[in-house]
Design an enzyme around this catalytic site. Structure first.
Site, PDB file in Angstrom:
ATOM      1  N   ARG A  19       0.855  -1.191   0.000  1.00  0.00           N
ATOM      2  CA  ARG A  19       0.000   0.000   0.000  1.00  0.00           C
ATOM      3  C   ARG A  19       0.896   1.248   0.000  1.00  0.00           C
ATOM      4  O   ARG A  19       1.875   1.314   0.739  1.00  0.00           O
ATOM      5  CB  ARG A  19      -0.902   0.034   1.242  1.00  0.00           C
ATOM      6  CG  ARG A  19      -2.011  -1.020   1.254  1.00  0.00           C
ATOM      7  CD  ARG A  19      -3.087  -0.776   0.181  1.00  0.00           C
ATOM      8  NE  ARG A  19      -4.158  -1.760   0.246  1.00  0.00           N
ATOM      9  CZ  ARG A  19      -4.215  -2.878  -0.485  1.00  0.00           C
ATOM     10  NH1 ARG A  19      -3.261  -3.168  -1.346  1.00  0.00           N
ATOM     11  NH2 ARG A  19      -5.240  -3.705  -0.362  1.00  0.00           N
ATOM     12  N   HIS A  25      -1.366  -1.000  -9.722  1.00  0.00           N
ATOM     13  CA  HIS A  25      -1.946  -1.798  -8.628  1.00  0.00           C
ATOM     14  C   HIS A  25      -2.545  -3.115  -9.143  1.00  0.00           C
ATOM     15  O   HIS A  25      -3.765  -3.312  -9.095  1.00  0.00           O
ATOM     16  CB  HIS A  25      -3.009  -0.985  -7.869  1.00  0.00           C
ATOM     17  CG  HIS A  25      -3.313  -1.588  -6.519  1.00  0.00           C
ATOM     18  ND1 HIS A  25      -3.658  -0.844  -5.428  1.00  0.00           N
ATOM     19  CD2 HIS A  25      -3.306  -2.886  -6.081  1.00  0.00           C
ATOM     20  CE1 HIS A  25      -3.862  -1.647  -4.395  1.00  0.00           C
ATOM     21  NE2 HIS A  25      -3.643  -2.892  -4.771  1.00  0.00           N
TER      22      HIS A  25
HETATM   23  P1  NDP Z   1      -0.805 -10.817   6.061  1.00  0.00           P
HETATM   24  O1  NDP Z   1      -1.830 -10.156   6.897  1.00  0.00           O
HETATM   25  O2  NDP Z   1      -0.898 -12.292   5.843  1.00  0.00           O
HETATM   26  O3  NDP Z   1       0.641 -10.550   6.676  1.00  0.00           O
HETATM   27  C1  NDP Z   1       1.075  -9.299   7.098  1.00  0.00           C
HETATM   28  C2  NDP Z   1       2.526  -9.366   7.557  1.00  0.00           C
HETATM   29  O4  NDP Z   1       2.935  -8.051   7.945  1.00  0.00           O
HETATM   30  C3  NDP Z   1       2.716 -10.278   8.763  1.00  0.00           C
HETATM   31  O5  NDP Z   1       3.961 -10.920   8.699  1.00  0.00           O
HETATM   32  C4  NDP Z   1       2.702  -9.273   9.927  1.00  0.00           C
HETATM   33  O6  NDP Z   1       3.431  -9.685  11.062  1.00  0.00           O
HETATM   34  C5  NDP Z   1       3.392  -8.089   9.295  1.00  0.00           C
HETATM   35  N1  NDP Z   1       3.041  -6.855  10.005  1.00  0.00           N
HETATM   36  C6  NDP Z   1       1.811  -6.305  10.180  1.00  0.00           C
HETATM   37  N2  NDP Z   1       1.904  -5.191  10.926  1.00  0.00           N
HETATM   38  C7  NDP Z   1       3.203  -5.041  11.238  1.00  0.00           C
HETATM   39  C8  NDP Z   1       3.926  -4.086  11.990  1.00  0.00           C
HETATM   40  N3  NDP Z   1       3.322  -3.059  12.590  1.00  0.00           N
HETATM   41  N4  NDP Z   1       5.263  -4.244  12.117  1.00  0.00           N
HETATM   42  C9  NDP Z   1       5.890  -5.302  11.528  1.00  0.00           C
HETATM   43  N5  NDP Z   1       5.263  -6.245  10.793  1.00  0.00           N
HETATM   44  C10 NDP Z   1       3.932  -6.102  10.653  1.00  0.00           C
HETATM   45  O7  NDP Z   1      -0.774 -10.049   4.679  1.00  0.00           O
HETATM   46  P2  NDP Z   1      -0.457 -10.629   3.204  1.00  0.00           P
HETATM   47  O8  NDP Z   1       0.928 -11.153   3.177  1.00  0.00           O
HETATM   48  O9  NDP Z   1      -1.535 -11.528   2.762  1.00  0.00           O
HETATM   49  O10 NDP Z   1      -0.594  -9.290   2.329  1.00  0.00           O
HETATM   50  C11 NDP Z   1       0.189  -8.146   2.573  1.00  0.00           C
HETATM   51  C12 NDP Z   1      -0.429  -6.953   1.876  1.00  0.00           C
HETATM   52  O11 NDP Z   1      -0.270  -7.036   0.473  1.00  0.00           O
HETATM   53  C13 NDP Z   1      -1.945  -6.814   2.031  1.00  0.00           C
HETATM   54  O12 NDP Z   1      -2.293  -6.288   3.288  1.00  0.00           O
HETATM   55  C14 NDP Z   1      -2.289  -5.873   0.902  1.00  0.00           C
HETATM   56  O13 NDP Z   1      -2.212  -4.542   1.346  1.00  0.00           O
HETATM   57  C15 NDP Z   1      -1.174  -6.118  -0.109  1.00  0.00           C
HETATM   58  N6  NDP Z   1      -1.679  -6.659  -1.376  1.00  0.00           N
HETATM   59  C16 NDP Z   1      -1.381  -5.984  -2.535  1.00  0.00           C
HETATM   60  C17 NDP Z   1      -1.797  -6.444  -3.751  1.00  0.00           C
HETATM   61  C18 NDP Z   1      -1.411  -5.763  -5.022  1.00  0.00           C
HETATM   62  O14 NDP Z   1      -1.897  -6.129  -6.082  1.00  0.00           O
HETATM   63  N7  NDP Z   1      -0.528  -4.787  -4.999  1.00  0.00           N
HETATM   64  C19 NDP Z   1      -2.618  -7.672  -3.850  1.00  0.00           C
HETATM   65  C20 NDP Z   1      -2.854  -8.323  -2.580  1.00  0.00           C
HETATM   66  C21 NDP Z   1      -2.404  -7.813  -1.392  1.00  0.00           C
HETATM   67  P3  NDP Z   1       2.979 -10.972  11.933  1.00  0.00           P
HETATM   68  O15 NDP Z   1       3.277 -12.149  11.030  1.00  0.00           O
HETATM   69  O16 NDP Z   1       3.845 -10.938  13.102  1.00  0.00           O
HETATM   70  O17 NDP Z   1       1.514 -10.806  12.196  1.00  0.00           O
END
Ligand code: NDP
Length: 309
Positions: free
Chosen positions: A224, A272
């Site tokens: 994002r 995107h």
């Molecule tokens: P998940 O919710 O499965 O994983 C998120 C990861 O980020 C986890 O490892 C989490 O840590 C970590 N995280 C969250 N908050 C923090 C923080 N404050 N500090 C450090 N680490 C943090 O998400 P996905 O992997 O499924 O997807 C990631 C993002 O990709 C989505 O939220 C979306 O915005 C984006 N996306 C973009 C697309 C595009 O076409 N450009 C398509 C699909 C998704 P922990 O494991 O410890 O919880």
């Protein structure tokens, strides 16, 4: 009688409906405007529904976000107090990994330099680097991030990952928590942003944090735009502190035509689409979650609005 109400301006109702109907006997799928009895709406499959969308449906049991990123949903003040689930689709993870692999390898193999040289009809030999000498930092080790990190490691790259809670992933050097972030950034020749947008990650990559990256690094954002200070990123790219960027997401989308990023030779812009929901592979899990909710069982891939993802 149960109704599954559908809302998305991007996804095809006909396609989802054809895939879901055979797996959901007793559930009628319809668009919001086709619902005859609001009280029969027990499930919602939605992507960015308008404010107030859920209000008429007093008997909703499950809300399914038609994508992986839930930032546009969990922050709103009109959510019913029911379980919310996201798509968790291996094909979506594979599509994301292939996009990031393309972007990372393009830098590892110096392709932008050859693209520029070709425009000048110039034979520009750069000896290829060994992949293990390139440090790739993946911010976010969730469903998409962890899968992508493993695919990058399969290329022999030195892959590091950062998340909120500590992970232990074979072949990936993992670190966690805000205290580890500056060192993580300093050790990333190529940084890949794969975090969800939450109150904690909004603006996380500020000008100060971007300055921690090694001079001449490459930057890839597929999650994002609002996680990054886009003005500071643009300036860092203009100065060459960040040498190259692949940007799939922006703080404003569509990126306005007057934005400086459009004209920059060292920036690759995509609109995107790094990954999308693939109905054929995601429909079975959507149906399974609806069946679970209908039976009163715990659902899978739940998101937590208070956590933001
Ligand atoms: P998940 O919710 O499965 O994983 C998120 C990861 O980020 C986890 O490892 C989490 O840590 C970590 N995280 C969250 N908050 C923090 C923080 N404050 N500090 C450090 N680490 C943090 O998400 P996905 O992997 O499924 O997807 C990631 C993002 O990709 C989505 O939220 C979306 O915005 C984006 N996306 C973009 C697309 C595009 O076409 N450009 C398509 C699909 C998704 P922990 O494991 O410890 O919880």
């Amino acid at each position: 009688m149960s109704i599954l109400v559908f809302y998305s301006e991007f996804d095809s109702f006909e396609q989802w409906s054809a895939l879901l109907a055979p797996n959901l006997p007793g559930v009628t799928l319809c668009r919001a405007e086709e619902v005859q009895n609001d009280d029969e709406v027990h499930f919602a499959l939605v992507w960015k529904p308008p404010h107030g969308f859920f209000a008429p449906y007093r008997n909703l049991k499950l809300l399914i976000n038609l994508g992986a990123g839930v930032d546009s949903l969990v922050g709103r003040d009109d959510l019913p107090d029911i379980p919310i689930v996201r798509l968790s689709d291996p094909h979506m993870a594979r599509m994301m990994a292939s996009f990031v692999l393309f972007a990372v390898l393009r830098y590892v193999r110096d392709i932008p330099a050859f693209e520029r040289a070709q425009r000048e009809r110039r034979w520009h030999y750069l000896h290829p680097r060994s992949p293990e000498t390139v440090r790739v930092g993946v911010l976010g080790l969730g469903e998409l991030g962890a899968h992508t990190a493993l695919e990058l490691a399969r290329q022999g790259l030195d892959v590091r990952g950062w998340s909120r809670s500590q992970k232990n992933i074979d072949g990936i050097t993992c670190s966690s928590g805000i205290d580890a972030l500056d060192a993580f950034l300093a050790g990333s020749d190529i940084l890949v942003v794969m975090l969800p947008l939450t109150p904690q990650t909004q603006g996380l990559l500020s000008a100060e944090r971007l300055a921690r990256l090694p001079h001449g690094c490459a930057f890839i954002n597929v999650s994002r735009g609002a996680i990054v200070d886009q003005v500071a990123l643009t300036q860092a790219l203009q100065r060459g502190q960040i040498a190259e960027a692949t940007l799939d997401v922006f703080d404003r989308e569509p990126l306005p035509p007057e934005d400086a990023l459009w004209g920059m030779e060292n920036v690759l812009i995509t609109p995107h689409l790094a990954s999308v929901a693939i109905p054929a592979s995601a429909a079975p899990q959507v149906a399974a979650n609806i069946q679970r909710a209908a039976r009163g069982e715990a659902v899978l891939h739940q998101v937590f609005p208070q956590q933001g993802y």
